[in-house]
Design a protein around this motif. Structure first.
Motif, PDB file in Angstrom:
ATOM      1  N   ALA A  69       0.824  -1.201   0.000  1.00 10.87           N
ATOM      2  CA  ALA A  69       0.000   0.000   0.000  1.00 10.87           C
ATOM      3  C   ALA A  69       0.864   1.258   0.000  1.00 10.87           C
ATOM      4  N   LEU A  70       2.002   1.225   0.643  1.00 11.07           N
ATOM      5  CA  LEU A  70       2.862   2.392   0.705  1.00 11.07           C
ATOM      6  C   LEU A  70       3.577   2.656  -0.621  1.00 11.07           C
ATOM      7  N   GLU A  71       3.744   1.637  -1.444  1.00 12.29           N
ATOM      8  CA  GLU A  71       4.453   1.792  -2.704  1.00 12.29           C
ATOM      9  C   GLU A  71       3.631   2.507  -3.768  1.00 12.29           C
ATOM     10  N   THR A  72       2.328   2.497  -3.655  1.00 16.17           N
ATOM     11  CA  THR A  72       1.500   3.121  -4.684  1.00 16.17           C
ATOM     12  C   THR A  72       1.585   4.632  -4.590  1.00 16.17           C
ATOM     13  N   PRO A  73       1.782   5.303  -5.716  1.00 15.36           N
ATOM     14  CA  PRO A  73       1.878   6.769  -5.672  1.00 15.36           C
ATOM     15  C   PRO A  73       0.506   7.389  -5.427  1.00 15.36           C
ATOM     16  N   THR A  74       0.479   8.352  -4.540  1.00 12.53           N
ATOM     17  CA  THR A  74      -0.784   8.999  -4.202  1.00 12.53           C
ATOM     18  C   THR A  74      -0.782  10.471  -4.561  1.00 12.53           C
ATOM     19  N   ALA A  75       0.328  10.985  -5.139  1.00 13.70           N
ATOM     20  CA  ALA A  75       0.437  12.417  -5.382  1.00 13.70           C
ATOM     21  C   ALA A  75      -0.243  12.856  -6.681  1.00 13.70           C
ATOM     22  N   TYR A  76      -0.512  11.943  -7.582  1.00 13.49           N
ATOM     23  CA  TYR A  76      -1.085  12.358  -8.861  1.00 13.49           C
ATOM     24  C   TYR A  76      -2.599  12.441  -8.775  1.00 13.49           C
ATOM     25  N   ARG A  77      -3.172  13.264  -9.650  1.00 15.28           N
ATOM     26  CA  ARG A  77      -4.623  13.362  -9.757  1.00 15.28           C
ATOM     27  C   ARG A  77      -5.025  12.880 -11.135  1.00 15.28           C
ATOM     28  N   ARG A  78      -6.149  12.215 -11.212  1.00 19.77           N
ATOM     29  CA  ARG A  78      -6.603  11.728 -12.512  1.00 19.77           C
ATOM     30  C   ARG A  78      -7.098  12.854 -13.390  1.00 19.77           C
ATOM     31  N   ARG A  79      -7.819  13.791 -12.829  1.00 24.92           N
ATOM     32  CA  ARG A  79      -8.366  14.911 -13.607  1.00 24.92           C
ATOM     33  C   ARG A  79      -8.037  16.214 -12.891  1.00 24.92           C
ATOM     34  N   PRO A  80      -7.529  17.169 -13.600  1.00 26.78           N
ATOM     35  CA  PRO A  80      -7.311  18.465 -12.937  1.00 26.78           C
ATOM     36  C   PRO A  80      -8.650  19.127 -12.651  1.00 26.78           C
ATOM     37  N   ASN A  81      -8.772  19.654 -11.449  1.00 22.67           N
ATOM     38  CA  ASN A  81     -10.024  20.271 -11.045  1.00 22.67           C
ATOM     39  C   ASN A  81      -9.717  21.678 -10.527  1.00 22.67           C
ATOM     40  N   PRO A  82      -9.983  22.715 -11.332  1.00 26.20           N
ATOM     41  CA  PRO A  82      -9.644  24.075 -10.889  1.00 26.20           C
ATOM     42  C   PRO A  82     -10.422  24.508  -9.651  1.00 26.20           C
ATOM     43  N   GLN A  83     -11.610  23.966  -9.447  1.00 24.94           N
ATOM     44  CA  GLN A  83     -12.388  24.341  -8.273  1.00 24.94           C
ATOM     45  C   GLN A  83     -11.706  23.844  -6.996  1.00 24.94           C
ATOM     46  N   MET A  84     -11.107  22.651  -7.057  1.00 23.16           N
ATOM     47  CA  MET A  84     -10.392  22.134  -5.888  1.00 23.16           C
ATOM     48  C   MET A  84      -9.167  22.986  -5.595  1.00 23.16           C
ATOM     49  N   ASP A  85      -8.491  23.476  -6.628  1.00 22.23           N
ATOM     50  CA  ASP A  85      -7.353  24.371  -6.409  1.00 22.23           C
ATOM     51  C   ASP A  85      -7.795  25.620  -5.664  1.00 22.23           C
ATOM     52  N   TYR A  86      -8.946  26.140  -6.013  1.00 23.35           N
ATOM     53  CA  TYR A  86      -9.491  27.319  -5.337  1.00 23.35           C
ATOM     54  C   TYR A  86      -9.699  27.041  -3.849  1.00 23.35           C
ATOM     55  N   TYR A  87     -10.281  25.878  -3.541  1.00 23.76           N
ATOM     56  CA  TYR A  87     -10.546  25.542  -2.146  1.00 23.76           C
ATOM     57  C   TYR A  87      -9.245  25.269  -1.386  1.00 23.76           C
ATOM     58  N   ARG A  88      -8.251  24.683  -2.048  1.00 24.73           N
ATOM     59  CA  ARG A  88      -6.966  24.457  -1.391  1.00 24.73           C
ATOM     60  C   ARG A  88      -6.297  25.783  -1.037  1.00 24.73           C
ATOM     61  N   LYS A  89      -6.321  26.713  -1.971  1.00 21.24           N
ATOM     62  CA  LYS A  89      -5.726  28.036  -1.710  1.00 21.24           C
ATOM     63  C   LYS A  89      -6.437  28.728  -0.549  1.00 21.24           C
ATOM     64  N   MET A  90      -7.763  28.595  -0.532  1.00 24.26           N
ATOM     65  CA  MET A  90      -8.534  29.197   0.562  1.00 24.26           C
ATOM     66  C   MET A  90      -8.165  28.565   1.901  1.00 24.26           C
ATOM     67  N   ALA A  91      -7.987  27.247   1.915  1.00 24.05           N
ATOM     68  CA  ALA A  91      -7.626  26.567   3.157  1.00 24.05           C
ATOM     69  C   ALA A  91      -6.237  26.973   3.617  1.00 24.05           C
ATOM     70  N   GLN A  92      -5.319  27.156   2.673  1.00 24.53           N
ATOM     71  CA  GLN A  92      -3.975  27.592   3.036  1.00 24.53           C
ATOM     72  C   GLN A  92      -3.986  28.999   3.631  1.00 24.53           C
ATOM     73  N   GLU A  93      -4.828  29.875   3.065  1.00 24.70           N
ATOM     74  CA  GLU A  93      -4.921  31.239   3.592  1.00 24.70           C
ATOM     75  C   GLU A  93      -5.507  31.243   4.991  1.00 24.70           C
ATOM     76  N   VAL A  94      -6.495  30.394   5.218  1.00 28.99           N
ATOM     77  CA  VAL A  94      -7.095  30.326   6.551  1.00 28.99           C
ATOM     78  C   VAL A  94      -6.075  29.767   7.554  1.00 28.99           C
ATOM     79  N   LYS A  95      -5.281  28.798   7.097  1.00 21.81           N
ATOM     80  CA  LYS A  95      -4.287  28.182   7.960  1.00 21.81           C
ATOM     81  C   LYS A  95      -3.192  29.188   8.343  1.00 21.81           C
ATOM     82  N   LYS A  96      -2.818  30.064   7.389  1.00 22.17           N
ATOM     83  CA  LYS A  96      -1.776  31.068   7.656  1.00 22.17           C
ATOM     84  C   LYS A  96      -2.243  32.103   8.658  1.00 22.17           C
ATOM     85  N   SER A  97      -3.485  32.485   8.604  1.00 20.20           N
ATOM     86  CA  SER A  97      -3.962  33.560   9.487  1.00 20.20           C
ATOM     87  C   SER A  97      -4.372  33.067  10.844  1.00 20.20           C
TER      88      SER A  97
END
Length: 104
Positions: free
Chosen positions: A76-104
């Motif tokens: 289970a540890l050998e399987t790569p988990t960093a790739y995404r099958r489909r790019p999702n720009p909406q998820m990028d938006y939510y990730r950026k928002m979460a990072q901003e909330v985490k910084k403040s």
């Protein structure tokens, strides 16, 4: 459906239900009696292995479940988990928002 047919069907259903309850009780009683005598005389499937030779004499190697679990964890540890099958720009938006909330 005529009234007579309905009466006969309902009677048959009730009769079948009655016999199933009666026979189930009888068979349970007989099973308990024979099970008691089977255990008394050592004929049960308790897995005690009265009539078996030791595993070493039979040439059986026991496999532990710990080895299987460890092997599955490493796979289970050998399987790569960093790739995404489909790019999702909406998820990028939510990730950026979460990072901003985490910084403040």
């Amino acid at each position: 459906m005529s009234r007579l047919t309905q009466i006969l069907q309902n009677s048959f259903i009730r009769l079948a239900a009655f016999f199933s309850v009666v026979f189930r009780n009888i068979f349970n009683f007989l099973g308990n009696v024979f099970g008691f005598f089977g255990k008394l005389f050592g004929l049960s499937n308790s897995g005690s292995g009265y009539f078996l030779e030791p595993d070493s004499a039979q040439g059986i190697k026991r496999e532990t479940t710990q080895e299987k679990i460890e092997a599955e964890v490493t796979k289970a540890l050998e399987t790569p988990t960093a790739y995404r099958r489909r790019p999702n720009p909406q998820m990028d938006y939510y990730r950026k928002m979460a990072q901003e909330v985490k910084k403040s």
